[in-house]
Design an enzyme around this catalytic site. Structure first.
Site, mmCIF file in Angstrom:
data_model
loop_
_atom_site.group_PDB
_atom_site.id
_atom_site.type_symbol
_atom_site.label_atom_id
_atom_site.label_comp_id
_atom_site.label_asym_id
_atom_site.label_seq_id
_atom_site.Cartn_x
_atom_site.Cartn_y
_atom_site.Cartn_z
ATOM 1 C CD GLU A 94 -68.355 17.051 31.476
ATOM 2 O OE1 GLU A 94 -68.685 18.244 31.549
ATOM 3 O OE2 GLU A 94 -67.181 16.681 31.354
ATOM 4 C CB CYS A 107 -65.954 8.251 30.876
ATOM 5 S SG CYS A 107 -65.761 9.081 32.452
ATOM 6 C CB CYS A 114 -69.653 15.973 42.565
ATOM 7 S SG CYS A 114 -68.802 14.786 43.638
ATOM 8 C CB CYS A 118 -61.929 16.484 44.742
ATOM 9 S SG CYS A 118 -62.392 14.907 45.469
ATOM 10 C CB CYS A 121 -62.802 17.715 40.883
ATOM 11 S SG CYS A 121 -64.079 16.957 39.874
ATOM 12 N N GLY A 161 -69.663 13.267 39.572
ATOM 13 C CA GLY A 161 -70.404 12.612 40.649
ATOM 14 C C GLY A 161 -69.602 11.546 41.360
ATOM 15 C CD GLU A 162 -67.711 8.651 45.334
ATOM 16 O OE1 GLU A 162 -66.670 9.134 44.880
ATOM 17 O OE2 GLU A 162 -67.882 7.414 45.439
ATOM 18 C CB SER A 193 -63.457 6.020 39.721
ATOM 19 O OG SER A 193 -62.576 6.902 40.361
ATOM 20 C CB SER A 216 -59.823 9.187 43.761
ATOM 21 O OG SER A 216 -60.558 8.869 42.607
ATOM 22 C CG LEU A 217 -54.061 6.864 47.755
ATOM 23 C CD1 LEU A 217 -54.933 6.612 48.981
ATOM 24 C CD2 LEU A 217 -53.049 5.719 47.606
ATOM 25 C CG HIS A 218 -56.034 11.992 44.040
ATOM 26 N ND1 HIS A 218 -55.729 11.388 42.854
ATOM 27 C CD2 HIS A 218 -57.368 12.260 43.975
ATOM 28 C CE1 HIS A 218 -56.820 11.285 42.103
ATOM 29 N NE2 HIS A 218 -57.827 11.804 42.765
ATOM 30 C CG ASN A 292 -57.057 17.831 32.475
ATOM 31 O OD1 ASN A 292 -56.554 18.588 31.648
ATOM 32 N ND2 ASN A 292 -57.530 16.638 32.180
ATOM 33 C CB CYS A 335 -63.775 15.251 35.865
ATOM 34 S SG CYS A 335 -65.105 14.436 36.620
HETATM 35 N N1 SAH Z 1 -66.032 10.654 42.388
HETATM 36 C C1 SAH Z 1 -65.243 9.615 41.826
HETATM 37 C C2 SAH Z 1 -65.300 9.523 40.311
HETATM 38 C C3 SAH Z 1 -65.257 10.773 39.511
HETATM 39 S S1 SAH Z 1 -63.739 11.588 39.227
HETATM 40 C C4 SAH Z 1 -63.827 9.688 42.313
HETATM 41 O O1 SAH Z 1 -63.491 10.624 43.025
HETATM 42 O O2 SAH Z 1 -63.063 8.787 42.034
HETATM 43 C C5 SAH Z 1 -62.697 10.492 38.325
HETATM 44 C C6 SAH Z 1 -61.219 10.709 38.615
HETATM 45 O O3 SAH Z 1 -60.739 11.922 38.023
HETATM 46 C C7 SAH Z 1 -60.903 10.799 40.094
HETATM 47 O O4 SAH Z 1 -59.713 10.108 40.370
HETATM 48 C C8 SAH Z 1 -60.700 12.289 40.283
HETATM 49 O O5 SAH Z 1 -59.972 12.574 41.436
HETATM 50 C C9 SAH Z 1 -60.005 12.660 38.982
HETATM 51 N N2 SAH Z 1 -60.053 14.077 38.630
HETATM 52 C C10 SAH Z 1 -61.059 14.955 38.757
HETATM 53 N N3 SAH Z 1 -60.719 16.163 38.296
HETATM 54 C C11 SAH Z 1 -59.455 16.056 37.853
HETATM 55 C C12 SAH Z 1 -58.536 16.969 37.269
HETATM 56 N N4 SAH Z 1 -58.849 18.249 37.064
HETATM 57 N N5 SAH Z 1 -57.323 16.486 36.928
HETATM 58 C C13 SAH Z 1 -56.991 15.194 37.137
HETATM 59 N N6 SAH Z 1 -57.802 14.295 37.681
HETATM 60 C C14 SAH Z 1 -59.030 14.718 38.052
#
Ligand code: SAH
Length: 358
Positions: A94, A107, A114, A118, A121, A161-162, A193, A216-218, A292, A335
């Protein structure tokens, strides 16, 4: 039969060598490259300034990789469009078109599935299918441009994907999409990202490109981060920030930190305080994303008040922070959600057929 050459993944010099091998004159390279990357044609027959004979030769030796749109959803709220594309091998990916005041941003996915795992995700639930080829990533942009009629000015590598797990293909994609003989999109208009693959972050820094790196620190602490992202078991936040500083030194580009807010896991003020201490003095920007919710995961998004408090706290400590505007929330915003729901429907239909046959 040997496999056909994926002509759209070749850079200009490689195409030149191929055309010369095939007995074509040098100026043909420019013509063909233009057809592929400026006009985004889908067949050799459209290359009308080539002889029929040469078009046939090309057709026998090469393939023009194309994506087949199987679903397009348009948000009623903000016009965001989500595209589900089928690849030649049947996999689906997508991509999203978002319209901003500064231009149109796409995007893109960099892998089918992937393997980073995470926890919040949807893209990672069924693991990695395969890396995308440069031509397939280009096609995400070209097809969206052709289907929507909207010229694309910005690209974010934030779909499924990463990107740094598919390093060579992603770099080649960036080379091709920024090429002035192709779409000529500025490096500064590209954001990559990553969940934080440290060695590849250094490698990318050494390329000294002007693309924006988003991390993506989180979470501000390793223990919390480990609850959300398995990759945190491999690289510590300290190592990540060191790599970010190196990226800034090499490129002069401000780092963008993504921080998805999950209720009661990483969204309280104590966390905001730790984050502000961690990022103190760094030239950066924090992008807050209320998580999300994904059906298969139990995480809840933070409430609006918590999100605002978190942002305000960071700003009060001199850290630039914004809450990401939610785009297309009515069309499977998160995503990988659209791809997953499509796959499930396809599986169900397959099972239905089987039952029917019995
Ligand atoms: N693999 C890469 C890029 C893809 S995800 C990465 O990890 O950065 C793009 C961003 O969306 C990342 O910051 C990821 O952590 C975030 N993301 C993925 N699923 C999500 C969700 N359900 N809610 C909020 N952010 C999400």
């Amino acid at each position: 039969m040997t496999e056909k050459i994926d002509i759209k993944s070749l850079n200009f010099d490689e195409l030149k060598a191929l055309i010369s091998d095939m007995g074509g004159r040098a100026f043909r390279t420019e013509q063909i490259y233009k057809w592929l990357h400026q006009k985004a044609v889908t067949s050799f027959d459209e290359m009308t300034n080539l002889s029929k004979d040469f078009r046939e030769k090309l057709n026998n030796k090469c393939i023009i990789t194309c994506l087949n749109p199987v679903k397009i959803l348009t948000s009623k709220i903000d016009g965001t469009k989500k595209f589900l594309f089928q690849l030649k091998d049947g996999n689906v990916i997508e991509s999203v078109l978002m319209k901003y005041h500064y231009g149109n941003s796409v995007c893109i996915s960099t892998q089918a599935g992937c393997r980073m795992g995470c926890r919040f995700c949807a893209s990672t639930i069924n693991g990695l299918e395969r890396n995308l080829m440069p031509s397939e990533m280009l096609e995400e942009v070209y097809r969206i441009w052709q289907l929507s009629g909207e010229k694309i000015s910005h690209i974010v590598l934030m779909g499924s994907g990463e990107p740094l797990d598919n390093y060579d293909n992603v770099l080649r994609f960036i080379d091709l999409i920024t090429d002035e003989k192709g779409q000529n999109i500025g490096n500064r208009n590209i954001t990559l990202s990553t969940c934080g693959l440290v060695p590849e972050m250094y490698r990318l820094a050494d390329e000294q490109r002007q693309i924006t790196l988003a991390l993506s620190l989180h979470a501000p602490e390793d223990e919390t981060r480990k609850k959300l992202m398995p990759i945190a078991n491999k690289y510590s936040i300290n190592e990540l920030l060191k790599a970010c500083r190196y990226y800034f030194e090499k490129t002069g580009r401000r780092i963008s930190f993504e921080y998805s807010l999950v209720a009661d896991i990483n969204d309280n003020l104590a966390e905001a305080k730790k984050l502000s201490e961690l990022l103190k003095g760094m030239n950066c920007h924090v992008n807050l994303i209320p998580v999300n919710p994904v059906e298969e995961r139990s995480f809840q998004r933070s409430n609006q008040k918590a999100v605002q408090q978190f942002r305000d706290f960071l700003i009060s400590r001199g850290i630039q922070a914004t809450v990401r505007r939610e785009m297309g929330s009515d069309i499977h915003g998160a995503c990988g959600q659209l791809r997953k729901s499509y796959q499930e429907t396809a599986n169900r239909n397959m099972m239905d057929t089987k039952e029917g046959e019995i």
